[in-house]
Design a protein around this motif. Structure first.
Motif, PDB file in Angstrom:
ATOM      1  N   UNK A  18     154.037 130.977  38.421  1.00  0.00           N
ATOM      2  CA  UNK A  18     153.551 131.968  37.458  1.00  0.00           C
ATOM      3  C   UNK A  18     154.632 132.971  37.074  1.00  0.00           C
ATOM      4  N   UNK A  19     155.756 132.964  37.791  1.00  0.00           N
ATOM      5  CA  UNK A  19     156.833 133.907  37.482  1.00  0.00           C
ATOM      6  C   UNK A  19     157.638 133.391  36.294  1.00  0.00           C
ATOM      7  N   UNK A  20     157.836 134.228  35.316  1.00  0.00           N
ATOM      8  CA  UNK A  20     158.599 133.845  34.120  1.00  0.00           C
ATOM      9  C   UNK A  20     160.045 133.506  34.460  1.00  0.00           C
ATOM     10  N   UNK A  21     160.551 134.028  35.565  1.00  0.00           N
ATOM     11  CA  UNK A  21     161.943 133.800  35.958  1.00  0.00           C
ATOM     12  C   UNK A  21     162.146 132.474  36.667  1.00  0.00           C
ATOM     13  N   UNK A  22     161.096 131.685  36.868  1.00  0.00           N
ATOM     14  CA  UNK A  22     161.212 130.421  37.597  1.00  0.00           C
ATOM     15  C   UNK A  22     160.894 129.263  36.667  1.00  0.00           C
ATOM     16  N   UNK A  23     161.907 128.413  36.435  1.00  0.00           N
ATOM     17  CA  UNK A  23     161.724 127.208  35.630  1.00  0.00           C
ATOM     18  C   UNK A  23     161.361 126.010  36.500  1.00  0.00           C
ATOM     19  N   UNK A  24     161.860 126.012  37.729  1.00  0.00           N
ATOM     20  CA  UNK A  24     161.630 124.884  38.613  1.00  0.00           C
ATOM     21  C   UNK A  24     161.563 125.307  40.063  1.00  0.00           C
ATOM     22  N   UNK A  25     160.830 124.527  40.837  1.00  0.00           N
ATOM     23  CA  UNK A  25     160.714 124.749  42.274  1.00  0.00           C
ATOM     24  C   UNK A  25     161.157 123.457  42.943  1.00  0.00           C
ATOM     25  N   UNK A  26     162.086 123.573  43.880  1.00  0.00           N
ATOM     26  CA  UNK A  26     162.552 122.403  44.618  1.00  0.00           C
ATOM     27  C   UNK A  26     162.260 122.644  46.092  1.00  0.00           C
ATOM     28  N   UNK A  27     161.413 121.778  46.648  1.00  0.00           N
ATOM     29  CA  UNK A  27     161.054 121.865  48.051  1.00  0.00           C
ATOM     30  C   UNK A  27     161.768 120.771  48.821  1.00  0.00           C
ATOM     31  N   UNK A  28     162.079 121.040  50.074  1.00  0.00           N
ATOM     32  CA  UNK A  28     162.633 120.031  50.959  1.00  0.00           C
ATOM     33  C   UNK A  28     161.893 120.090  52.286  1.00  0.00           C
ATOM     34  N   UNK A  29     161.501 118.912  52.775  1.00  0.00           N
ATOM     35  CA  UNK A  29     160.828 118.810  54.066  1.00  0.00           C
ATOM     36  C   UNK A  29     159.349 118.509  53.942  1.00  0.00           C
ATOM     37  N   UNK A  30     158.824 117.829  54.956  1.00  0.00           N
ATOM     38  CA  UNK A  30     157.391 117.584  55.053  1.00  0.00           C
ATOM     39  C   UNK A  30     156.855 116.475  54.169  1.00  0.00           C
ATOM     40  N   UNK A  31     157.711 115.536  53.749  1.00  0.00           N
ATOM     41  CA  UNK A  31     157.238 114.481  52.847  1.00  0.00           C
ATOM     42  C   UNK A  31     157.008 113.144  53.546  1.00  0.00           C
ATOM     43  N   UNK A  32     157.148 113.114  54.852  1.00  0.00           N
ATOM     44  CA  UNK A  32     156.931 111.864  55.587  1.00  0.00           C
ATOM     45  C   UNK A  32     155.458 111.660  55.915  1.00  0.00           C
ATOM     46  N   UNK A  33     155.202 110.868  56.945  1.00  0.00           N
ATOM     47  CA  UNK A  33     153.812 110.559  57.308  1.00  0.00           C
ATOM     48  C   UNK A  33     153.425 111.105  58.677  1.00  0.00           C
TER      49      UNK A  33
END
Length: 168
Positions: free
Chosen positions: A70-85
């Motif tokens: 919702x922040x106008x200053x953020x175009x993208x969010x890149x997360x790392x971690x927690x994508x396994x099973x």
């Protein structure tokens, strides 16, 4: 195999990103994957607007992404971690529930490229990307090799084009 030329980069400013490392154990000092994402973004001329480490808790991951989107200053969010099973890997579930549009090609291409490097173990990755409002979200594995691969081969080449489509 030759890669087709990238779409024209119509965005005339750096892409502004938030970087989130999802981990129950990493610290700012030990977060190699988060550091790689920030370094590669900066080297490509983009800007890191926010950086955080959060525990692998959907009740924290989801609301943080909603707030940042919702922040106008953020175009993208890149997360790392927690994508396994593994039982504590909940990033995919938290992110998938938020996405209004998915980019299935991202996960497909990432797993294809990963397969070339690590073989059949690539099938366990639940890397995902999509859109929340007018913000891109990429969720990557926690491995620094996986982060480097995703950033260099997929995200950085298309980031300005994707943002320009959303913000056009």
């Amino acid at each position: 195999m030759a890669h087709p030329p990238a779409h024209s980069q119509r965005l005339s400013r750096p892409v502004r990103c938030a970087v989130i490392t999802v981990s129950d154990t990493r610290t700012v000092e030990s977060d190699r994957s988060g550091q790689i994402i920030q370094t590669l973004l900066n080297q490509a001329g983009h800007r890191v607007h926010d950086y955080r480490i959060v525990p692998d808790e959907p009740s924290q991951i989801g609301p943080l992404c909603q707030t940042l989107a919702q922040e106008a200053e953020v175009d993208g969010i890149i997360l790392t971690g927690g994508t396994g099973i593994a039982p504590r890997d909940t990033t995919y579930d938290a992110i998938a529930a938020l996405l209004e549009k998915t980019l299935p090609g991202f996960g497909e291409l990432f797993r294809q490229l990963s397969f070339q490097e690590i073989g059949s173990r690539a099938m366990a990755s639940r890397a995902v990307a999509g859109v929340l409002g007018s913000t891109l979200i990429f969720s990557l594995p926690g491995s620094s090799n996986a982060v480097t691969l995703a950033m260099e081969a997929l995200i950085l080449p298309e980031l300005p084009h994707l943002v320009s489509q959303l913000r056009g």
